[in-house]
Design a protein around this motif. Structure first.
Motif, PDB file in Angstrom:
ATOM      1  N   PHE A  89      -2.656   0.073  12.482  1.00 40.46           N
ATOM      2  CA  PHE A  89      -3.838   0.358  11.667  1.00 40.46           C
ATOM      3  C   PHE A  89      -3.790   1.799  11.161  1.00 40.46           C
ATOM      4  CE2 PHE A  89      -8.484   1.462  11.542  1.00 40.46           C
ATOM      5  CZ  PHE A  89      -8.841   0.629  10.498  1.00 40.46           C
ATOM      6  N   TYR A  90      -3.459   2.725  12.061  1.00 47.75           N
ATOM      7  CA  TYR A  90      -3.377   4.135  11.686  1.00 47.75           C
ATOM      8  C   TYR A  90      -2.133   4.423  10.847  1.00 47.75           C
ATOM      9  CZ  TYR A  90      -7.182   5.120  14.936  1.00 47.75           C
ATOM     10  OH  TYR A  90      -8.394   5.151  15.572  1.00 47.75           O
ATOM     11  N   LEU A  91      -1.038   3.740  11.123  1.00 42.50           N
ATOM     12  CA  LEU A  91       0.175   3.947  10.350  1.00 42.50           C
ATOM     13  C   LEU A  91      -0.026   3.513   8.900  1.00 42.50           C
ATOM     14  CD1 LEU A  91       3.083   4.971  10.762  1.00 42.50           C
ATOM     15  CD2 LEU A  91       3.783   2.596  11.091  1.00 42.50           C
ATOM     16  N   SER A  92      -0.747   2.408   8.698  1.00 44.63           N
ATOM     17  CA  SER A  92      -1.044   1.950   7.334  1.00 44.63           C
ATOM     18  C   SER A  92      -1.909   2.966   6.608  1.00 44.63           C
ATOM     19  CB  SER A  92      -1.745   0.587   7.378  1.00 44.63           C
ATOM     20  OG  SER A  92      -0.884  -0.402   7.883  1.00 44.63           O
ATOM     21  N   TRP A  93      -2.866   3.537   7.331  1.00 48.42           N
ATOM     22  CA  TRP A  93      -3.709   4.568   6.723  1.00 48.42           C
ATOM     23  C   TRP A  93      -2.849   5.756   6.305  1.00 48.42           C
ATOM     24  CZ3 TRP A  93      -4.433   9.710   7.669  1.00 48.42           C
ATOM     25  CH2 TRP A  93      -5.491  10.320   6.993  1.00 48.42           C
ATOM     26  N   LEU A  94      -1.925   6.148   7.165  1.00 53.11           N
ATOM     27  CA  LEU A  94      -1.077   7.305   6.868  1.00 53.11           C
ATOM     28  C   LEU A  94      -0.247   7.078   5.613  1.00 53.11           C
ATOM     29  CD1 LEU A  94      -0.203  10.084   8.006  1.00 53.11           C
ATOM     30  CD2 LEU A  94       1.691   8.888   9.133  1.00 53.11           C
ATOM     31  N   VAL A  95       0.342   5.892   5.491  1.00 48.25           N
ATOM     32  CA  VAL A  95       1.160   5.579   4.322  1.00 48.25           C
ATOM     33  C   VAL A  95       0.320   5.597   3.048  1.00 48.25           C
ATOM     34  CG1 VAL A  95       2.540   3.769   3.222  1.00 48.25           C
ATOM     35  CG2 VAL A  95       2.855   4.273   5.648  1.00 48.25           C
ATOM     36  N   HIS A  97      -2.153   7.575   2.545  1.00 47.92           N
ATOM     37  CA  HIS A  97      -2.666   8.932   2.344  1.00 47.92           C
ATOM     38  C   HIS A  97      -1.514   9.940   2.449  1.00 47.92           C
ATOM     39  CE1 HIS A  97      -6.300   6.650   3.258  1.00 47.92           C
ATOM     40  NE2 HIS A  97      -6.992   7.617   2.693  1.00 47.92           N
ATOM     41  N   ARG A  98      -0.472   9.678   1.685  1.00 49.89           N
ATOM     42  CA  ARG A  98       0.726  10.499   1.757  1.00 49.89           C
ATOM     43  C   ARG A  98       0.448  11.952   1.379  1.00 49.89           C
ATOM     44  NH1 ARG A  98       5.610   6.648  -0.639  1.00 49.89           N
ATOM     45  NH2 ARG A  98       5.068   4.773   0.550  1.00 49.89           N
ATOM     46  N   ALA A  99      -0.334  12.149   0.352  1.00 51.10           N
ATOM     47  CA  ALA A  99      -0.598  13.515  -0.114  1.00 51.10           C
ATOM     48  C   ALA A  99      -1.289  14.339   0.971  1.00 51.10           C
ATOM     49  CB  ALA A  99      -1.452  13.479  -1.381  1.00 51.10           C
ATOM     50  N   GLU A 100      -2.200  13.707   1.704  1.00 51.95           N
ATOM     51  CA  GLU A 100      -2.907  14.417   2.775  1.00 51.95           C
ATOM     52  C   GLU A 100      -1.935  14.811   3.890  1.00 51.95           C
ATOM     53  OE1 GLU A 100      -6.615  13.581   5.879  1.00 51.95           O
ATOM     54  OE2 GLU A 100      -6.519  12.525   3.945  1.00 51.95           O
ATOM     55  N   PHE A 101      -1.031  13.883   4.232  1.00 50.66           N
ATOM     56  CA  PHE A 101      -0.061  14.173   5.276  1.00 50.66           C
ATOM     57  C   PHE A 101       0.895  15.284   4.835  1.00 50.66           C
ATOM     58  CE2 PHE A 101       4.017  13.289   7.476  1.00 50.66           C
ATOM     59  CZ  PHE A 101       3.581  13.405   8.775  1.00 50.66           C
ATOM     60  N   GLU A 102       1.348  15.233   3.595  1.00 54.24           N
ATOM     61  CA  GLU A 102       2.259  16.263   3.091  1.00 54.24           C
ATOM     62  C   GLU A 102       1.570  17.624   3.033  1.00 54.24           C
ATOM     63  OE1 GLU A 102       3.711  14.721  -0.580  1.00 54.24           O
ATOM     64  OE2 GLU A 102       4.912  13.142   0.378  1.00 54.24           O
TER      65      GLU A 102
END
Length: 296
Positions: A89-95, A97-102
């Protein structure tokens, strides 16, 4: 842990050190986050990362592995049937929201690291007191890279980690890469023998055990269990270079075959360089490959 017993030995005898679970989930999380690069081969980025009011969740730990792949780490004190689904569930959210992670990486590690994030193989690592056979079976139904890691504390200051199961979400990509590497070798004027050696190396490293994940970067190909255990560079004129997670001080180095590259710049990760020129060299390196795999 799989029947493994740990004993404290003295001149007067041996005493078993009983395994135990953490008192709280936070005890496991805090220890792993403090030593994440050593334990998991992952650079720690953030703890209890909020996914925002709409999503309404917190990712236990965020990190970046040694190949530049984003990593979500979820912890459970004991056995919890929902840990995989929660992590996905969290991994899908991360993918999504790539810009936020970068942006997070840019703040923590700099612009260069942020520009080199490998989004083709995001990873989920679940660390728990135990997993069921249903958890292990469920891994095969997902198209993500997932590692199930069981922990135990021994005594006051010993931590044991055991990889229960691993799956690669990029199996089709591995096969495509293998065919492409053959074409590149021929176009670059490489000999058929060296091309065959590269394919044999690929098959050898992938065949060391279940759950080996192959990650293709521009300058090397990483073979990963929980952490990288081998990095293979593109063929040179007469040889292949492979870097292993083996301590060069524990190896009888042979000029022209093995080299200590500790502190020397090179592509991939690992301090032991193995030079392969023939299939006989590949056979000579088998014990080194297995040692590196076992330590990953």
């Amino acid at each position: 842990m799989s029947g493994l017993k740990l004993f404290h030995t003295t001149m007067s005898g041996a005493t078993e050190v009983a395994p135990r679970l953490a008192e709280t989930e936070a005890d496991v999380q805090g220890l792993v986050e403090t030593h994440m690069e050593t334990l998991l081969g992952v650079q720690f980025l953030a703890s209890e990362y909020s996914t925002g009011p709409v999503h309404g969740g917190r990712i236990d730990s965020l990190g970046l592995d040694e190949n530049g792949s984003p990593v979500v780490v979820e912890y459970k004190r004991g056995l919890d049937a929902g840990v995989i689904n929660q992590g996905l569930f969290y991994l899908s959210w991360l993918v999504d929201h790539r810009a936020e992670f970068e942006h997070l990486i840019r703040d923590r590690l700099g612009a260069t690291a942020a520009a080199q994030v490998l989004w083709s193989s995001p990873r989920l690592i679940c660390i728990a007191g135990d997993f069921t056979r249903y958890d292990v079976h469920a891994l095969r139904e997902h198209r993500r890279s997932i590692d199930l890691v069981r922990y135990r504390f021994f005594g006051r200051d010993l931590l044991g980690l055991e990889t229960m199961a691993s799956v690669s979400g990029r199996a089709p990509a591995v096969r495509r890469v293998r065919r492409r590497s053959t074409v590149l070798a021929v176009k670059g004027g490489q000999s058929t023998a060296l091309d065959e050696l590269a394919q044999a190396l690929d098959e050898t490293l992938l065949g060391l055990g279940d759950g080996v994940n192959c990650v293709q970067r521009k300058t090397y190909r990483a073979y990963q269990r929980l952490r990288n255990f081998a990095c293979a560079c593109p063929p040179q004129k007469t040889k292949l270079l492979v870097y292993l997670k083996v301590d060069p001080k524990e190896v009888d180095l042979v000029p022209g075959f093995t080299r200590d590259v500790t502190g020397l710049g090179h592509h991939g990760t690992g301090d032991l360089e193995v030079q392969l020129r023939t299939l006989q060299d590949l056979d000579r390196a088998q014990d080194l490959f297995r040692a590196s795999y076992a330590a990953a």
